[in-house]
Design a protein around this motif. Structure first.
Motif, short mmCIF file in Angstrom:
data_model
loop_
_atom_site.label_atom_id
_atom_site.label_comp_id
_atom_site.label_asym_id
_atom_site.label_seq_id
_atom_site.Cartn_x
_atom_site.Cartn_y
_atom_site.Cartn_z
N MET A 1 0.49 -1.12 -0.06
CA MET A 1 0.00 -0.21 0.31
C MET A 1 0.81 2.11 0.16
SD MET A 1 -3.39 0.87 2.38
CE MET A 1 -4.15 -0.08 2.38
N ARG A 2 0.86 2.42 -1.04
CA ARG A 2 1.34 3.46 -0.99
C ARG A 2 0.62 4.98 -0.48
NH1 ARG A 2 5.27 2.85 -4.73
NH2 ARG A 2 6.22 5.43 -4.93
N ILE A 3 1.08 5.50 0.18
CA ILE A 3 0.83 6.56 0.74
C ILE A 3 1.56 7.78 0.28
CG2 ILE A 3 0.58 8.61 3.01
CD1 ILE A 3 0.17 5.78 4.45
N LEU A 20 5.58 5.12 9.22
CA LEU A 20 4.35 4.36 8.55
C LEU A 20 5.66 3.80 7.90
CD1 LEU A 20 2.58 7.91 6.69
CD2 LEU A 20 1.73 6.12 8.32
N GLN A 21 5.81 3.69 7.20
CA GLN A 21 7.87 2.95 6.37
C GLN A 21 7.35 1.61 7.87
OE1 GLN A 21 10.63 5.11 5.69
NE2 GLN A 21 9.95 5.00 3.41
N TYR A 25 4.36 0.32 5.20
CA TYR A 25 3.71 1.11 3.86
C TYR A 25 4.67 1.71 2.96
CZ TYR A 25 -0.82 1.72 6.48
OH TYR A 25 -2.44 1.00 7.65
N ASP A 46 -3.02 5.04 -2.42
CA ASP A 46 -4.37 4.69 -1.30
C ASP A 46 -4.31 5.65 -0.57
OD1 ASP A 46 -4.32 1.42 -2.27
OD2 ASP A 46 -1.83 1.83 -2.23
N THR A 109 -0.55 5.95 12.32
CA THR A 109 -1.04 4.69 11.69
C THR A 109 -2.13 4.85 11.60
OG1 THR A 109 1.66 4.47 12.27
CG2 THR A 109 0.72 2.98 11.40
N ARG A 113 -5.03 3.65 8.92
CA ARG A 113 -5.31 2.12 8.37
C ARG A 113 -6.55 2.16 8.46
NH1 ARG A 113 -2.63 0.27 12.75
NH2 ARG A 113 -0.86 -0.22 11.89
N THR A 116 -7.86 4.12 5.57
CA THR A 116 -7.93 2.87 3.73
C THR A 116 -8.81 0.97 4.38
OG1 THR A 116 -5.71 2.23 5.09
CG2 THR A 116 -5.31 3.57 3.63
N ASN A 155 4.47 -8.41 3.47
CA ASN A 155 3.51 -7.19 2.99
C ASN A 155 3.55 -7.28 1.21
OD1 ASN A 155 2.04 -6.84 6.17
ND2 ASN A 155 3.95 -5.12 5.98
N TRP A 159 1.07 -6.94 -1.93
CA TRP A 159 1.28 -5.79 -2.65
C TRP A 159 1.58 -6.16 -3.86
CZ3 TRP A 159 4.43 -2.20 1.57
CH2 TRP A 159 3.71 -2.53 2.02
#
Length: 232
Positions: A1-3, A20-21, A25, A46, A109, A113, A116, A155, A159
């Motif tokens: 999932m990309r932010i 977030l990483q 993500y 996302d 975070t 979650r 999304t 993960n 993805w």
């Protein structure tokens, strides 16, 4: 999932990106509103984390652009403006959620979650399932079921597979798959995609993911998949 994180404060932006990483993500970070439209064209996201007080083009203008171009994309606004009218205006402009500074990174975070997950459920309908032949994916749970058996995926394996399922019927380039796996600042080994494809073939069988030399990868037609053995 990309932010996409849009934040001009270097310390806070760096902290957001790292938090977030750590949560799993892929994160891109830009520091002003002038880069926002170009960033939205350059990759598929996302979720967008958006500060309002941006140089160049302010956060409200970015939020309007986001809603005009990508109405279903999740948007979390982080702002120093905590008044009731400010919060109501954000919701009217299309923010899915907001946080007032100072913020706790764990809460950021958790909010990402949550919004999304809601967006995925809205896109996928009541079943919240992506399917292709005997493959079933549940993005909200990051669960993959192949021929009736739950298959454990990392993960990034999930993805990559999700990207292929969403693009079924199309050839997906290696560059597009790299975008699904990593943020802009991440160092990517030359054979990263091939490694994850190999892992998925071990777990789902060799016939599901097909290579088109020089172009990329695609899923085999549902009725032509070759059965395989689940692997570690």
């Amino acid at each position: 999932m990309r932010i996409l994180v849009v934040e001009d404060d270097m310390l806070f932006g760096n902290a957001l990106q790292k938090a977030l990483q750590r949560a799993g993500y892929a994160v891109d970070w830009i520091e002003n509103g002038l880069e926002f439209a170009g960033s939205m064209r350059a990759a598929e996201y996302d979720c967008v984390l958006l500060d309002l007080g941006l140089p160049g083009v302010d956060g409200e203008a970015c939020l309007k652009t986001l809603r005009e171009r990508s109405p279903g994309l999740s948007a979390l606004v982080i702002t120093a403006r905590g008044g009731l009218m400010d919060r109501l205006r954000l919701l009217e402009l299309g923010a899915d959620d907001y946080l007032v500074k100072p913020v706790d990174l764990e809460e950021v975070t958790a909010r990402v979650r949550a919004i999304t997950r809601r967006a995925q459920q809205a896109r996928l309908g009541d079943g919240s399932v992506l399917s292709h032949g005997e493959l079933r994916l549940q993005p909200a749970r990051r669960a993959a079921v192949w021929k009736g058996t739950l298959v454990p995926l990392t993960n990034r394996e999930f993805w990559l597979l999700e990207t292929l399922v969403r693009k079924k019927g199309q050839i997906v380039s290696r560059e597009r798959l790299e975008e699904a796996l990593y943020g802009w600042g991440d160092e990517i080994d030359s054979n990263t995609v091939e490694v994850y494809i190999h892992h998925l073939r071990r777990k789902l069988g060799p016939g599901l993911i097909r290579t088109v030399r020089g172009l990329g990868y695609h899923l085999a037609e549902a009725d032509s998949e070759v059965s395989g053995v689940h692997g570690a």
